[in-house]
Design an enzyme around this catalytic site. Structure first.
Site, mmCIF file in Angstrom:
data_model
loop_
_atom_site.group_PDB
_atom_site.id
_atom_site.type_symbol
_atom_site.label_atom_id
_atom_site.label_comp_id
_atom_site.label_asym_id
_atom_site.label_seq_id
_atom_site.Cartn_x
_atom_site.Cartn_y
_atom_site.Cartn_z
ATOM 1 N N SER A 117 0.831 -1.199 0.000
ATOM 2 C CA SER A 117 0.000 0.000 0.000
ATOM 3 C C SER A 117 0.868 1.252 0.000
ATOM 4 O O SER A 117 1.960 1.262 0.579
ATOM 5 C CB SER A 117 -0.857 -0.035 1.260
ATOM 6 N N TYR A 141 -1.491 0.070 10.492
ATOM 7 C CA TYR A 141 -1.809 -0.608 9.236
ATOM 8 C C TYR A 141 -0.658 -0.421 8.227
ATOM 9 O O TYR A 141 -0.117 -1.382 7.690
ATOM 10 C CB TYR A 141 -3.126 -0.060 8.646
ATOM 11 N N LYS A 145 2.253 -3.200 6.680
ATOM 12 C CA LYS A 145 2.571 -3.459 5.268
ATOM 13 C C LYS A 145 4.072 -3.293 5.021
ATOM 14 O O LYS A 145 4.691 -4.067 4.291
ATOM 15 C CB LYS A 145 1.774 -2.504 4.360
#
Ligand code: UDP
Length: 325
Positions: A117, A141, A145
């Site tokens: 991402s 989050y 990643k």
């Protein structure tokens, strides 16, 4: 002989579009998903229901037949939830991926494609953001990643796997058949929320911040069609099957659209007014994010086909009017 791919998280939004495209192009697809956020209806072929943290289940799945690759989408993906419960994000996104890799190595599956991402970059120091941009994730989050990408670099180096990470900017749109689209139990994304506001299913759309240093004062993002993302997965897999060792590539259109531009396009496409209210900035939202996808264009020849914002939004609108799940 056709290739066989395990699509982990293939019942989710991007995963289901990718799984469908792969099978349309002659790849044999098996989906594995725990259905915690994915939809059974989004899967058309064989489905294994399992949690990526379950080592025995992952071992069984990976040894159930000889897979030519794993495409890995399974993750928790809500920034706000990750801030409230970072441990869950590290457990599922990082721990789950470690379990998946261990099971792949045990089964002798040597090719992996990972969903990453643009959130790994944090607030851009410059735009367009290229792959070399410093990594400074602003949420658990995004950090999960980035941790996985670094973990995968070590695995590629020391276990000799072929691994690529695809860094998505803002995924949007739906499958042209009308059979697949975006459907989240908790919706936080601008385009589906704008349609819902226009249809009166939700309160007016909150515009998070009107005082950014951008032409109209609202945040700018790079909205990329989910079918273009799916095509990029196929390109990256084919490259690795030809012997490419793998890499990390940005996936965006290279063009930014502001929140107000999105809302205008939603209104034009739907013929509805989008009720909206000015609201405070949302914590952690960088003002301007758009991609340089020059690397994947140069190295794999991938280029987005749906570059007009209105076209992407029209595709999302067709789904919104008649969602299958
Ligand atoms: N946004 C907004 N109102 C909303 C949801 C999103 O103004 O109800 C803005 C958000 O601040 C960001 C853009 O829309 O600038 C895209 O947000 P989204 O959550 O879709 O994706 P993100 O860029 O956060 O991954």
């Amino acid at each position: 002989m056709s290739k066989v791919v395990l699509v982990v998280g293939g019942a989710g939004y991007i995963g289901s579009h990718c799984a469908r495209l792969l099978s349309e192009r002659g790849v044999e697809v098996v989906v594995l998903d725990d259905l915690s956020a994915g939809h059974r209806e989004a899967v058309s072929g064989p489905l294994i229901v399992a949690d990526i943290r379950d080592r025995a289940a992952m071992r069984d799945a990976l040894q159930s037949r000889p897979f030519d690759a794993v495409v890995h989408f399974a993750a928790r993906a809500l920034v706000s939830e990750s801030t409230a419960n970072p441990a869950l994000y590290f457990d599922v996104n990082v721990g789950g991926t470690a379990t998946l890799i261990a099971a792949m190595i045990e089964a002798g599956v040597d090719t992996l494609l990972f969903s990453s991402s643009c959130s790994i970059y944090g607030a851009p120091q410059y735009v367009p953001v290229d792959e070399a941009h410093p990594k400074a994730p602003m949420s658990p989050y995004g950090l999960s990643k980035w941790m996985v990408e670094q973990m995968l670099d070590e695995v590629r180096l020391r276990h000799g796997l072929r691994i690529s990470s695809l860094r998505y900017f803002n995924a949007a749109g739906a499958h042209p058949s009308g059979e697949l689209g975006e459907s989240h139990a908790v919706e936080t994304h601008l385009i589906p929320l704008a349609f819902d506001a226009a249809l009166g299913r939700r309160p007016p759309l909150q515009v998070y911040g009107r005082d950014y240093d951008t032409p109209d004062g609202t945040c700018i993002r790079d909205y990329v069609h989910v079918m273009d993302l799916a095509e990029a997965h196929l390109s990256a897999l084919e490259a690795m099957w030809r012997g490419h060792p793998g890499s990390a590539w940005n996936l965006g259109t290279g063009r930014g659209s502001s929140v107000l531009q999105v809302l205008d396009a939603v209104a034009r496409v739907s013929g509805l007014t989008v009720p909206r209210e000015d609201a405070a900035r949302r914590e952690g939202d960088p003002p301007k994010v758009w991609a340089s996808a020059a690397a994947i264009r140069r190295e794999l020849g991938w280029t987005p086909k749906h570059t007009e914002l209105e076209e992407i939004i029209a595709s999302a609108w067709r789904w919104t009017r008649a969602p299958r799940y």
